[in-house]
Design a protein around this motif. Structure first.
Motif, PDB file in Angstrom:
ATOM      1  N   THR A 159       0.841  -1.195   0.000  1.00 32.99           N
ATOM      2  CA  THR A 159       0.000   0.000   0.000  1.00 32.99           C
ATOM      3  C   THR A 159       0.874   1.243   0.000  1.00 32.99           C
ATOM      4  OG1 THR A 159      -1.812  -1.092   1.159  1.00 32.99           O
ATOM      5  CG2 THR A 159      -1.758   1.307   1.271  1.00 32.99           C
ATOM      6  N   ILE A 160       0.535   2.180  -0.886  1.00 30.77           N
ATOM      7  CA  ILE A 160       1.223   3.469  -0.950  1.00 30.77           C
ATOM      8  C   ILE A 160       0.175   4.547  -0.695  1.00 30.77           C
ATOM      9  CG2 ILE A 160       2.774   4.947  -2.274  1.00 30.77           C
ATOM     10  CD1 ILE A 160       3.364   2.588  -4.107  1.00 30.77           C
ATOM     11  N   ASP A 161       0.311   5.224   0.445  1.00 30.08           N
ATOM     12  CA  ASP A 161      -0.586   6.318   0.808  1.00 30.08           C
ATOM     13  C   ASP A 161       0.142   7.643   0.619  1.00 30.08           C
ATOM     14  OD1 ASP A 161      -3.034   5.030   1.823  1.00 30.08           O
ATOM     15  OD2 ASP A 161      -1.719   4.209   3.374  1.00 30.08           O
ATOM     16  N   TYR A 162      -0.477   8.563  -0.110  1.00 27.96           N
ATOM     17  CA  TYR A 162       0.107   9.872  -0.387  1.00 27.96           C
ATOM     18  C   TYR A 162      -0.744  10.956   0.270  1.00 27.96           C
ATOM     19  CZ  TYR A 162       1.864   7.366  -4.625  1.00 27.96           C
ATOM     20  OH  TYR A 162       2.412   6.474  -5.517  1.00 27.96           O
ATOM     21  N   ARG A 332      -4.979  13.619  -1.151  1.00 28.08           N
ATOM     22  CA  ARG A 332      -4.869  12.243  -0.663  1.00 28.08           C
ATOM     23  C   ARG A 332      -4.975  11.270  -1.833  1.00 28.08           C
ATOM     24  NH1 ARG A 332      -5.254  12.478   4.847  1.00 28.08           N
ATOM     25  NH2 ARG A 332      -6.364  14.312   5.702  1.00 28.08           N
ATOM     26  N   GLN A 333      -4.165  10.234  -1.766  1.00 25.38           N
ATOM     27  CA  GLN A 333      -4.253   9.142  -2.745  1.00 25.38           C
ATOM     28  C   GLN A 333      -3.816   7.865  -2.060  1.00 25.38           C
ATOM     29  OE1 GLN A 333      -2.086   6.831  -6.165  1.00 25.38           O
ATOM     30  NE2 GLN A 333      -1.618   9.026  -6.308  1.00 25.38           N
ATOM     31  N   THR A 334      -4.498   6.781  -2.367  1.00 22.08           N
ATOM     32  CA  THR A 334      -4.075   5.456  -1.923  1.00 22.08           C
ATOM     33  C   THR A 334      -4.052   4.524  -3.118  1.00 22.08           C
ATOM     34  OG1 THR A 334      -4.963   5.703   0.319  1.00 22.08           O
ATOM     35  CG2 THR A 334      -4.633   3.460  -0.471  1.00 22.08           C
ATOM     36  N   THR A 335      -2.950   3.809  -3.261  1.00 24.51           N
ATOM     37  CA  THR A 335      -2.832   2.771  -4.283  1.00 24.51           C
ATOM     38  C   THR A 335      -2.309   1.497  -3.616  1.00 24.51           C
ATOM     39  OG1 THR A 335      -2.546   4.253  -6.166  1.00 24.51           O
ATOM     40  CG2 THR A 335      -1.602   2.052  -6.353  1.00 24.51           C
ATOM     41  N   VAL A 336      -2.897   0.371  -3.983  1.00 20.51           N
ATOM     42  CA  VAL A 336      -2.468  -0.922  -3.447  1.00 20.51           C
ATOM     43  C   VAL A 336      -2.095  -1.834  -4.612  1.00 20.51           C
ATOM     44  CG1 VAL A 336      -3.062  -2.897  -2.002  1.00 20.51           C
ATOM     45  CG2 VAL A 336      -4.069  -0.638  -1.510  1.00 20.51           C
TER      46      VAL A 336
END
Length: 344
Positions: A159-162, A332-336
């Motif tokens: 998971t990459i949370d920005y 905000r951004q989340t990519t998994v």
């Protein structure tokens, strides 16, 4: 065994600053991240026989990441993708940026976020990286503070949370620019990979690789990837770059399943979930002058990127998803990315 993070020295920048590597261990997948450029430097994934391979392109030393014209593995921004003519108008004022890709600005400029040393902090089983971009850096307005959090599950979900905040209105559109090959980073093509992207429309480009502004339906075109497609079955379109586009994968803010890339011979796959409205699928057509890990010369069409983001050049297209961040708000951004093995 719970996930742990091991810190080790990776090298020094040309200015003598220390660069460290942080490795997530304890699960089926092993992932390493650098504090230079927030680069994902290694991803070790087992195949259906349990054999590990490093499926992420990268470099053996800091010098490689300092040069890194293909943006291998790194976080890119303030604005991912191209900005037409390297300029935009915001609140009545025109801003001019560096031209670093043909007639355009790409990935935030000559240095951007991808060639910066970030401040890293291990927080239990998570890694937080922070960079403060001063007002006017690369021609962009506002002091922008960006934090990126990496975490990994035992089952292989990265998971990459920005998040980002700004002191002045500014376009912000962040992504990760990892290149993958599910056979291993040192393989020479991806035509035997199978691609499925859940997108009914896409963002076509003009001759300068800038969006035309249209968002056409993919039905009946080579860009219809809603059902699994072996890249080799559309090889001529891949080599022309006709599949290398941003795909419109849904509403912003909702974490949703948008793609699966698989390699049937090894069984490895990557599933992508993201809160972003766009997924840039790129098969490394313009890969050049990149000698990576183990001295491997990385070639065009030997890897692919899955860049979750808002559409390219959104700052110049009123019908595209908003990329303007204003003071008092948080980007905000989340990519998994989930790495696994096909059943059967």
């Amino acid at each position: 065994m719970p996930i742990s993070i091991k810190k080790e020295h990776f090298g020094k920048t040309k200015n003598g600053k220390d660069v460290n590597k942080y490795t997530f261990e304890g699960g089926k997948t092993v992932v390493s991240v650098l504090d230079f450029g927030c680069a994902v430097s290694n991803i070790l994934v087992p195949d259906r026989k349990g054999k590990l391979a490093d499926i992420s392109l990268g470099y053996d030393d800091v010098a490689g990441y300092e040069k890194n014209f293909p943006y291998i593995g790194v976080a890119v921004g303030r604005v991912a993708g191209r900005i037409a003519g390297g300029k935009f108008t915001l609140d009545g004022k025109e801003y001019k940026l560096d031209i670093n890709n043909g007639p355009n600005n790409i990935h935030g400029g000559i240095t951007g976020l991808s060639r910066r040393l970030w401040k890293a902090e291990i927080q239990g089983d998570k890694l937080k990286l922070k960079y403060v971009s001063p007002d006017g850096e690369e021609g962009f307005p506002g002091e922008v503070t960006t934090e990126i959090m990496y975490s990994l599950t035992q089952e292989g979900a990265l998971t990459i949370d920005y998040t980002a905040t700004t002191t002045k209105p500014c376009p912000v559109n962040l992504t990760n620019h990892s290149y993958f090959n599910l056979k291993g980073h040192d393989d020479d093509d991806v035509m035997d990979h199978v691609v499925q992207i859940n997108a009914d429309s896409c963002v076509p480009l003009d001759d300068d690789l800038i969006p035309t502004g249209e968002l056409p339906d993919v039905s009946g075109t080579p860009n219809d990837l809603r059902s699994p497609v072996r890249l080799g079955d559309r090889e001529s379109e891949v080599r022309k770059g006709n599949i290398d586009l941003t795909y419109c994968v849904g509403d912003e803010g909702e974490l949703k399943y948008v793609s699966r890339i698989s390699h049937p011979p090894t069984g490895r796959y990557i599933d992508t979930h993201t809160t972003e409205p766009g997924l840039q699928f790129y098969t490394a057509k313009y890969m050049t002058d990149a000698v990576g890990k183990g001295g491997k010369e990385y070639k065009p069409f030997a890897s692919f990127c899955l860049e979750t983001q808002r559409y390219p050049d959104s700052v110049n297209h009123s019908n595209f998803p908003n990329t303007i961040l204003r003071p008092g708000y948080t980007y905000r951004q989340t990519t998994v990315f989930t790495f696994g093995v096909l059943k059967g």
